[in-house]
Design a protein around this motif. Structure first.
Motif, PDB file in Angstrom:
ATOM      1  N   ILE A  46       0.880  -1.171   0.000  1.00 30.85           N
ATOM      2  CA  ILE A  46       0.000   0.000   0.000  1.00 30.85           C
ATOM      3  C   ILE A  46       0.913   1.216   0.000  1.00 30.85           C
ATOM      4  O   ILE A  46       1.790   1.346   0.861  1.00 30.85           O
ATOM      5  N   PHE A 104       3.586   0.709   2.908  1.00 30.88           N
ATOM      6  CA  PHE A 104       3.057  -0.090   4.019  1.00 30.88           C
ATOM      7  C   PHE A 104       2.833  -1.532   3.566  1.00 30.88           C
ATOM      8  O   PHE A 104       2.261  -1.755   2.497  1.00 30.88           O
ATOM      9  N   ASP A 149       0.348  12.620   1.860  1.00 22.05           N
ATOM     10  CA  ASP A 149      -0.656  12.075   2.781  1.00 22.05           C
ATOM     11  C   ASP A 149      -1.830  11.413   2.074  1.00 22.05           C
ATOM     12  O   ASP A 149      -2.909  11.267   2.644  1.00 22.05           O
ATOM     13  N   SER A 150      -1.618  11.039   0.802  1.00 20.81           N
ATOM     14  CA  SER A 150      -2.723  10.448   0.041  1.00 20.81           C
ATOM     15  C   SER A 150      -2.306   9.159  -0.633  1.00 20.81           C
ATOM     16  O   SER A 150      -1.147   9.001  -1.029  1.00 20.81           O
ATOM     17  N   LEU A 151      -3.273   8.269  -0.805  1.00 25.08           N
ATOM     18  CA  LEU A 151      -3.000   7.018  -1.514  1.00 25.08           C
ATOM     19  C   LEU A 151      -2.544   7.341  -2.936  1.00 25.08           C
ATOM     20  O   LEU A 151      -3.119   8.207  -3.593  1.00 25.08           O
ATOM     21  N   ALA A 203       1.567   5.420  -0.432  1.00 23.65           N
ATOM     22  CA  ALA A 203       1.019   6.781  -0.345  1.00 23.65           C
ATOM     23  C   ALA A 203       2.063   7.779  -0.803  1.00 23.65           C
ATOM     24  O   ALA A 203       3.267   7.574  -0.610  1.00 23.65           O
TER      25      ALA A 203
END
Lengths: 79, 240
Positions: free
Chosen positions: A50, A73, A55-57, A52
């Protein structure tokens, strides 16, 4: 330009918590990952990461800018 | 009626309509192991109206370091029955229903069809994938949480409003690596449960944001990653 990469959870233990990677301008996230696999070969074995940007995907076609921070992550599975 | 909840309704966002809303809500907690046992405790103490606790496992000695509803006398008992015995002593105002089953494609509607919120206490990618798909299809709030080592993630999945597990790229099939392999410290399940219940309450009261909450109980960090529904998501994109 330098891109800050932060690895979280067990990725931090395995690959180091923080790296700074030099890239050419106009690199997409998809291509940045390919570069990261060369810099940290063991990382290419990881699946379903995952990711990013700031602060955004992240989307794979996002073009990285100077000062962007990439956070990676592992998907936790326990409960 | 509210004397039991005096301290929580003194928190402005819960008084008084918020507490009434909790008391009218049915929660399904799938998995009452580590995170699920702490979630169950909080949900019952806070006074949600009806709580279904679902699990097919029995209590083992290796559970006792982190699964707060069980003690040494419970070893060998079905988890939901041991949990039920503890929870009914906490709050008689809550209707608690123990369901000693594994949630599958075949029975998910029978078990969770009448709940308003599904809480994630599972420990597999496949189980989460099933709950994700079901919650989108039946338009139920799903509070995802997962832990490993000292770290975890949680997210409120609200159909048509926030990104689902498929949107964020979380794996939704297969088993995950057992916590006995990657490790799991007890503190992180409490952290996950607290964050999950906060997300549940915020979802009910319409305060929630579309984001993944990422936390680490060793580093003592908490960050948020903004997300949005992926229009191409094969689970929820077409429903937006």
């Amino acid at each position: 330009m330098k891109i800050r990469v932060k690895f979280y959870a067990r990725y931090g233990d395995k690959f180091g918590k923080e790296h700074y990677i030099d890239i050419e301008s106009s690199m997409s996230v998809e291509n940045f990952l390919k570069l990261l696999y060369k810099v940290i070969p063991a990382f290419q074995n990881e699946r379903n990461i995952i990711l990013a940007i700031n602060d955004s995907l992240a989307s794979p076609d996002y073009i990285l800018k100077d000062g962007d921070s990439v956070s990676i992550f592992p998907p936790p599975g326990g409960g | 009626m509210f004397e039991r909840y005096l301290t929580q309704i003194a928190f402005a966002k819960l008084f008084p309509d918020g507490q009434r809303k909790l008391m009218q809500t049915t929660v399904g907690i799938v998995g009452v192991g580590g995170t699920g046992s702490h979630i169950s405790d909080l949900i019952v103490r806070m006074g949600f109206g009806k709580v279904k606790i679902v699990d097919h496992d029995t209590v083992e000695i290796s559970n006792l370091n982190r699964q707060s509803l069980y003690d040494e006398y419970d070893i060998g008992r079905p988890k939901v029955l041991a949990a039920y015995d503890k929870l009914i002593k906490i709050n008689r105002e809550v209707k608690i229903i123990p369901i000693n089953k594994k949630v599958t494609e075949e029975n998910v509607d029978e078990i969770l069809g009448d709940v308003d919120i599904i809480m994630d206490g599972t420990d597999s990618f496949g189980a989460r994938g099933l709950l994700n798909r079901f919650s989108i299809e039946r338009e139920k709030i799903f509070i995802f949480s997962a832990v490993e080592g000292s770290a975890g993630m949680a997210k409120a999945i609200i159909p048509k409003k926030t990104a689902c597990l498929e949107c964020i790229g979380y794996p939704t099939y297969g088993d995950s690596v057992p916590c006995s392999v990657n490790g799991l410290i007890p503190n992180v399940v409490e952290m996950a449960a607290a964050i999950s219940v906060t997300l549940a309450v915020k979802s009910l009261l319409d305060y929630v944001e579309d984001e993944i909450v990422v936390f680490d109980s060793w580093d003592l960090s908490l960050e948020k990653v903004k997300t949005k529904i992926n229009p191409s998501c094969k689970i929820c994109g077409h429903r937006k």
